[in-house]
Design an enzyme around this catalytic site. Structure first.
Site, short mmCIF file in Angstrom:
data_model
loop_
_atom_site.label_atom_id
_atom_site.label_comp_id
_atom_site.label_asym_id
_atom_site.label_seq_id
_atom_site.Cartn_x
_atom_site.Cartn_y
_atom_site.Cartn_z
N CYS A 1 -1.03 4.81 -10.57
CA CYS A 1 -1.21 3.98 -11.76
C CYS A 1 -2.70 4.07 -12.09
O CYS A 1 -3.40 4.92 -11.54
CB CYS A 1 -0.72 2.56 -11.55
SG CYS A 1 -1.58 1.60 -10.29
N THR B 1 -5.30 2.29 -11.28
CA THR B 1 -6.16 2.14 -10.09
C THR B 1 -5.44 2.51 -8.78
O THR B 1 -6.11 2.74 -7.77
CB THR B 1 -6.58 0.67 -9.95
OG1 THR B 1 -5.39 -0.13 -9.86
CG2 THR B 1 -7.43 0.21 -11.12
N HIS C 1 -2.04 1.78 17.71
CA HIS C 1 -1.69 1.65 16.30
C HIS C 1 -0.20 1.33 16.13
O HIS C 1 0.18 0.61 15.22
CB HIS C 1 -2.07 2.91 15.54
CG HIS C 1 -3.53 3.23 15.65
ND1 HIS C 1 -4.50 2.42 15.11
CD2 HIS C 1 -4.17 4.24 16.29
CE1 HIS C 1 -5.69 2.93 15.39
NE2 HIS C 1 -5.52 4.03 16.11
C1 RB5 Z 1 -1.99 -0.38 -16.75
O1 RB5 Z 1 -2.85 -0.49 -17.85
C2 RB5 Z 1 -2.73 -0.67 -15.46
O2 RB5 Z 1 -2.83 -2.04 -15.30
C3 RB5 Z 1 -1.99 -0.03 -14.31
O3 RB5 Z 1 -1.94 1.35 -14.50
C4 RB5 Z 1 -2.57 -0.21 -12.94
O4 RB5 Z 1 -3.91 0.15 -12.87
C5 RB5 Z 1 -2.30 -1.49 -12.26
O5 RB5 Z 1 -2.71 -1.73 -11.12
#
Ligand code: RB5
Length: 147
Positions: free
Chosen positions: A65, A67, A133
């Site tokens: 996504c 991040t 671990h």
């Molecule tokens: C979408 O805009 C963004 O919030 C998503 O891709 C992600 O980074 C969420 O954690």
């Protein structure tokens, strides 16, 4: 090995490259989408990939996504999933070696394809170390039953 891969719009273009890369390496890939850069909700794709892995249909999963964080938060709600956000190949290696992470979460916006593939390859090529671990992973599994 079969690997499930998914992304929202923030990770879509990176996912396409990762799917190609994995197929080129001989992995069987289950691509759960998304299939375009149009806006979608990351938990939908995190759930699809996490269920493939938790249900043992795929050995591992990769989620992208913007991040990587939203995907990790959502995927880690599924019992049996250890989803890790990584930011360089050394951390990706440790996610496999120490945390036995079965889902890798990558940022589609803060790295380029070359960097993402370096992290993916480091994670895939590193075995879980076991030992102390494994004890820690058992404690995480116990939390799934009691928390
Ligand atoms: C979408 O805009 C963004 O919030 C998503 O891709 C992600 O980074 C969420 O954690």
């Amino acid at each position: 090995m079969k690997i499930a891969v998914g992304a929202d719009h923030g990770g879509f273009s990176g996912k396409e490259k990762i799917v190609l890369h994995l197929r080129r390496l001989g992995y069987r890939v289950v691509d759960v989408g998304t299939t375009s850069p149009d806006s979608v909700d990351y938990p939908d794709y995190a759930r699809l990939v996490a269920e493939q892995v938790a249900g043992k249909k795929c050995r591992r999963g990769v989620l992208l996504c913007g991040t990587g964080i939203g995907m990790a938060i959502a995927a880690n709600k599924v019992h049996g999933i250890r989803a890790a956000v990584v930011w360089n190949p050394a951390v990706a290696r440790l996610a496999a070696e120490h945390n036995d992470a079965n889902v890798l979460c990558l940022s589609g916006r803060f790295f380029d394809d070359r960097q993402r593939i370096a992290m993916l390859d480091a994670w895939l090529s590193t075995p879980f170390a076991g030992g102390r671990h494994a004890r820690r992973i058992r404690k995480i599994r116990a939390m799934e039953k009691s928390c």
